[in-house]
Each structure stands twice: as structure tokens, then as C-alpha cells.
Design a protein around this motif. Structure first.
Motif, PDB file in Angstrom:
ATOM      1  N   VAL A   1     -81.023  72.496 -49.949  1.00 14.06           N
ATOM      2  CA  VAL A   1     -80.646  72.399 -48.540  1.00 14.06           C
ATOM      3  C   VAL A   1     -79.384  71.546 -48.420  1.00 14.06           C
ATOM      4  O   VAL A   1     -78.499  71.833 -47.605  1.00 14.06           O
ATOM      5  CB  VAL A   1     -81.803  71.819 -47.696  1.00 14.06           C
ATOM      6  CG1 VAL A   1     -81.357  71.525 -46.275  1.00 14.06           C
ATOM      7  CG2 VAL A   1     -82.985  72.776 -47.693  1.00 14.06           C
ATOM      8  N   GLU A   2     -79.257  70.529 -49.250  1.00 14.71           N
ATOM      9  CA  GLU A   2     -78.077  69.664 -49.229  1.00 14.71           C
ATOM     10  C   GLU A   2     -76.811  70.448 -49.581  1.00 14.71           C
ATOM     11  O   GLU A   2     -75.749  70.226 -48.999  1.00 14.71           O
ATOM     12  CB  GLU A   2     -78.257  68.478 -50.184  1.00 14.71           C
ATOM     13  CG  GLU A   2     -79.343  67.501 -49.770  1.00 14.71           C
ATOM     14  CD  GLU A   2     -80.770  68.001 -50.065  1.00 14.71           C
ATOM     15  OE1 GLU A   2     -81.703  67.520 -49.391  1.00 14.71           O
ATOM     16  OE2 GLU A   2     -80.942  68.869 -50.940  1.00 14.71           O
ATOM     17  N   ALA A   3     -76.918  71.377 -50.527  1.00 14.57           N
ATOM     18  CA  ALA A   3     -75.767  72.215 -50.890  1.00 14.57           C
ATOM     19  C   ALA A   3     -75.353  73.096 -49.717  1.00 14.57           C
ATOM     20  O   ALA A   3     -74.158  73.279 -49.464  1.00 14.57           O
ATOM     21  CB  ALA A   3     -76.093  73.067 -52.116  1.00 14.57           C
ATOM     22  N   MET A   4     -76.322  73.624 -48.984  1.00 13.13           N
ATOM     23  CA  MET A   4     -76.008  74.411 -47.790  1.00 13.13           C
ATOM     24  C   MET A   4     -75.317  73.529 -46.755  1.00 13.13           C
ATOM     25  O   MET A   4     -74.365  73.964 -46.107  1.00 13.13           O
ATOM     26  CB  MET A   4     -77.272  75.010 -47.170  1.00 13.13           C
ATOM     27  CG  MET A   4     -77.832  76.180 -47.916  1.00 13.13           C
ATOM     28  SD  MET A   4     -79.170  76.984 -47.002  1.00 13.13           S
ATOM     29  CE  MET A   4     -80.363  75.675 -46.853  1.00 13.13           C
ATOM     30  N   ALA A   5     -75.792  72.303 -46.590  1.00 14.96           N
ATOM     31  CA  ALA A   5     -75.213  71.389 -45.602  1.00 14.96           C
ATOM     32  C   ALA A   5     -73.759  71.073 -45.935  1.00 14.96           C
ATOM     33  O   ALA A   5     -72.923  70.969 -45.033  1.00 14.96           O
ATOM     34  CB  ALA A   5     -76.041  70.110 -45.525  1.00 14.96           C
TER      35      ALA A   5
ATOM     36  N   GLY B   1     -71.139  71.981 -43.150  1.00 11.17           N
ATOM     37  CA  GLY B   1     -70.616  70.789 -42.504  1.00 11.17           C
ATOM     38  C   GLY B   1     -71.563  70.208 -41.477  1.00 11.17           C
ATOM     39  O   GLY B   1     -71.163  69.443 -40.614  1.00 11.17           O
ATOM     40  N   GLY B   2     -72.815  70.579 -41.564  1.00 12.10           N
ATOM     41  CA  GLY B   2     -73.808  70.082 -40.615  1.00 12.10           C
ATOM     42  C   GLY B   2     -75.185  70.562 -41.004  1.00 12.10           C
ATOM     43  O   GLY B   2     -75.454  70.799 -42.176  1.00 12.10           O
ATOM     44  N   ASP B   3     -76.038  70.724 -40.032  1.00 15.89           N
ATOM     45  CA  ASP B   3     -77.405  71.171 -40.270  1.00 15.89           C
ATOM     46  C   ASP B   3     -77.385  72.639 -40.699  1.00 15.89           C
ATOM     47  O   ASP B   3     -77.016  73.512 -39.908  1.00 15.89           O
ATOM     48  CB  ASP B   3     -78.231  71.006 -39.000  1.00 15.89           C
ATOM     49  CG  ASP B   3     -79.682  71.427 -39.162  1.00 15.89           C
ATOM     50  OD1 ASP B   3     -80.060  71.920 -40.247  1.00 15.89           O
ATOM     51  OD2 ASP B   3     -80.443  71.276 -38.182  1.00 15.89           O
TER      52      ASP B   3
END
Length: 108
Positions: free
Chosen positions: A64-68, A72-74
């Protein structure tokens, strides 16, 4: 990108059938190409119906952190493309973020 995908992010959108080809081209340029540069993998699908077409994009991520970092956000929040309101029947309100439990076989 050598990581193993553990997360799938699924977006869905519908457009009128008569403008589906134009949206497909736009979606590829404005949405899919940037994903291809950052995600571990991307799949894009289209289902044509009598009066509308549905598009589904699945992107695969290490976390999920890689997607963020990409959004650039949630990453669970919807990020509309600039012309989505012009093309889509309704603007999607969310994306689906799933943990990948099992993956087998070839998808290409």
C-alpha cells in the motif's frame, strides 16, 4: 522493479458505447502509461454492452505504501483523470484494494 506483488488495486469506469474507443485511447495515454512506469504490473479490460462499455484497470503493487508513493496521497482514494468527467457515465467514487493471497499461472 524486482518486488513481488502483494496488493492489487482495481478501478472501474463506464462510458457510453459510442465514445468507448475514444475513451480507450485516452485512458491508455493518460492513465495506463503512467501506471506502467511505476506499478509492478498493469492489466486493462473492456466489456462492451448494448449502450455502454465498462473499463477495468488492475495494477499490482509491492505494498500500500508503494501505491501511496505513486498517487501522492491515499491510494484508496479515487484519482480521476482530467477528462474523466467528459467521458464517464458517472465518476467512480472508490477503488478496490485487495491483498493477493494466491497467484498461479501465466497472465500474458
Amino acid at each position: 522493479m524486482d518486488g513481488k506483488p502483494t496488493i492489487a488495486r482495481i478501478w472501474r469506469g463506464r462510458t457510453r458505447r459510442d465514445i468507448a474507443d475514444a475513451y480507450q485511447d485516452y485512458l491508455h495515454e493518460a492513465g495506463i502509461k503512467p501506471l506502467m512506469e511505476k506499478a509492478l504490473g498493469v492489466q486493462n479490460f473492456r466489456e462492451d454492452r448494448a449502450t455502454e462499455s465498462e473499463f477495468v484497470t488492475i495494477s499490482y503493487w509491492e505494498s500500500v505504501e508503494a501505491m501511496a508513493r505513486f498517487t501522492g496521497g491515499d491510494p484508496r482514494k479515487i484519482h480521476h483523470l482530467p477528462r474523466d468527467a467528459e467521458f464517464l457515465v458517472e465518476l467512480p467514487e472508490s477503488v478496490q484494494v485487495l491483498t493477493i493471497l494466491t497467484s498461479h499461472g501465466r497472465t500474458r
